[in-house]
Design a protein around this motif. Structure first.
Motif, PDB file in Angstrom:
ATOM      1  N   VAL A 234      38.664  44.328-102.388  1.00 50.94           N
ATOM      2  CA  VAL A 234      37.692  45.030-101.548  1.00 50.94           C
ATOM      3  C   VAL A 234      36.327  44.356-101.625  1.00 50.94           C
ATOM      4  O   VAL A 234      35.660  44.149-100.601  1.00 50.94           O
ATOM      5  CB  VAL A 234      37.593  46.510-101.968  1.00 50.94           C
ATOM      6  N   HIS A 238      34.323  42.382 -98.463  1.00 51.00           N
ATOM      7  CA  HIS A 238      33.034  42.849 -97.953  1.00 51.00           C
ATOM      8  C   HIS A 238      31.924  41.824 -98.134  1.00 51.00           C
ATOM      9  O   HIS A 238      30.943  41.834 -97.395  1.00 51.00           O
ATOM     10  CB  HIS A 238      32.649  44.167 -98.633  1.00 51.00           C
ATOM     11  N   ARG A 275      36.539  44.356 -91.040  1.00 49.12           N
ATOM     12  CA  ARG A 275      36.381  45.772 -91.359  1.00 49.12           C
ATOM     13  C   ARG A 275      37.310  46.670 -90.545  1.00 49.12           C
ATOM     14  O   ARG A 275      37.709  47.726 -91.018  1.00 49.12           O
ATOM     15  CB  ARG A 275      34.930  46.199 -91.135  1.00 49.12           C
ATOM     16  N   TYR A 279      40.741  45.174 -93.301  1.00 46.82           N
ATOM     17  CA  TYR A 279      40.549  46.264 -94.264  1.00 46.82           C
ATOM     18  C   TYR A 279      41.616  47.346 -94.141  1.00 46.82           C
ATOM     19  O   TYR A 279      42.269  47.689 -95.136  1.00 46.82           O
ATOM     20  CB  TYR A 279      39.146  46.853 -94.104  1.00 46.82           C
TER      21      TYR A 279
END
Length: 388
Positions: A234, A238, A275, A279
């Motif tokens: 994660v 990001h 995202r 993700y």
């Protein structure tokens, strides 16, 4: 106090069934994440903050001067005791009735008084030089931590097969690389949390403060219950977009408009694809479904996934803002004012000081060219990207 700590560290909340904290104590054979490991992040956050000051002073500032970035801040308002008293003691945003009263008292037209208040609100804001130095520091850190994350993760099995995040959970040993990655990320976000009080002040100060708290909470949460493997995925995911947005901001401050536009476009594509695509397909799939299949749910599992789902909702909102900004830029050929920014665009339009007697001026419909991409990159600033 002992009762509160015992309640907070309840094993039935944090750990899967039939697992206790005693099972995760460090031994000669294996090392596991311990909550006390994170204490190191506090002094390290202070060190990072001090390194930042040195970096901005001796590296970023000379680079900015070499690029001929202006050191002067927004135009200062003409000294006026009456308006200064209203500004400091009554309101920084006078309403129409108060503006009309001041206009009669000073024999100035309303537009001139509005301009004075805009300039007065802006005059204590940082210069372009300060903004460049801040962005260069963040760019440097994001580039380093993202590069480190990629080099570390490409050697791990869970990058290529996310089910490896859950095999033998929670008895997965803590490696030196994971420990370093977590402590450094946590320290950086702690430094951001406190340096927010000295950085460029924006309207969304409270929102960003809460955002940093949530980010830190997710880092701590995943470390304490040893979900560190998926946590590294994660964090690396990001960090990728952070590099580009800070680079775009630096290009904008240096007035390299073509480069700024290119970097912002690259950022928008990477942000939205990572995202809204990678993700949910890669991260949420493994935390929700693969982990359910391999280890099953337990209380902290629900909380962790709830936080990750909330993060996905934020991704969707931020992606909407990016698309909206890009569409506005394409339709107008430039980007309009950033609603987050405390530097008000109209203050730059009014370059002349207010006169000593009342005069009439007409409102202009144009937008100053200096605001093309600066407010766009500030809108989607690192705060948009800083998520765990």
């Amino acid at each position: 106090m002992a009762g509160i700590l015992a309640w907070f560290w309840n094993e039935r909340f944090w750990l899967p069934h039939n697992v206790t904290w005693a099972d995760l104590k460090n031994t000669d054979e294996a090392t596991f994440p311990q909550a006390e490991d994170l204490y190191l992040a506090c002094p390290l956050a202070f060190c990072i903050f001090m390194i930042r000051l040195v970096f901005e002073r001796f590296i970023a500032r000379p680079c900015a001067m070499g690029l001929k970035i202006q050191t002067n801040g927004p135009q200062k308002a003409q000294p006026n005791a009456i308006l200064e008293k209203v500004f400091t003691a009554i309101t920084k945003h006078p309403d129409e009735k108060r503006l009309e009263g001041l206009s009669k008292q000073l024999d100035w037209d309303v537009r001139t008084i509005q301009r004075w208040f805009r300039q007065r609100r802006n005059q204590e804001k940082p210069s372009t030089l300060a903004r460049f130095c801040e962005s260069m520091w963040r760019f440097t850190f994001y580039l380093y931590i993202f590069t480190y994350g990629v080099r570390f993760l490409k050697k791990t099995p869970w990058l290529w097969n996310t089910k490896e995040c859950w095999y033998n959970y929670p008895y997965q040993p803590l490696t030196v690389d994971i420990h370093y990655y977590y402590i450094l990320e946590l320290s950086f976000y702690l430094s951001l949390l406190f340096s927010q009080f000295t950085d460029i002040r924006r309207k969304d100060f409270l929102i960003m403060f809460l955002h940093h708290v949530a980010t830190i909470s997710l880092i701590v949460f995943s470390y304490v219950n040893n979900m560190a493997r998926v946590g590294t995925l994660v964090m690396c995911l990001h960090d990728a977009a952070d590099v580009l947005i800070e680079a775009a901001k630096m290009a904008n401050y240096a007035k390299c408009q073509i480069l700024c536009n290119l970097l912002f476009a690259m950022f928008a594509i990477l942000f939205i694809s990572s995202r809204l695509g990678v993700y949910p397909i890669w991260i949420l799939n493994t935390t929700l479904f693969e982990s359910w299949e391999i280890i099953g749910p337990y209380p902290s599992w629900w909380v962790f996934n709830l936080l990750l789902i909330m993060l996905q909702l934020l991704h969707s909102f931020w992606s909407y803002l990016i698309v909206k900004t890009a569409c506005r830029a394409i339709s107008k050929g430039k980007v309009s004012k950033d609603d987050r920014s405390d530097i008000e665009s109209s203050s730059d339009e009014d370059d002349s000081p207010p006169p000593n007697q009342k005069h009439h001026t007409s409102a202009t419909n144009g937008t100053n060219k200096n605001h093309e991409w600066s407010h766009a990159t500030d809108t989607i600033n690192s705060s948009v990207c800083e998520s765990v």
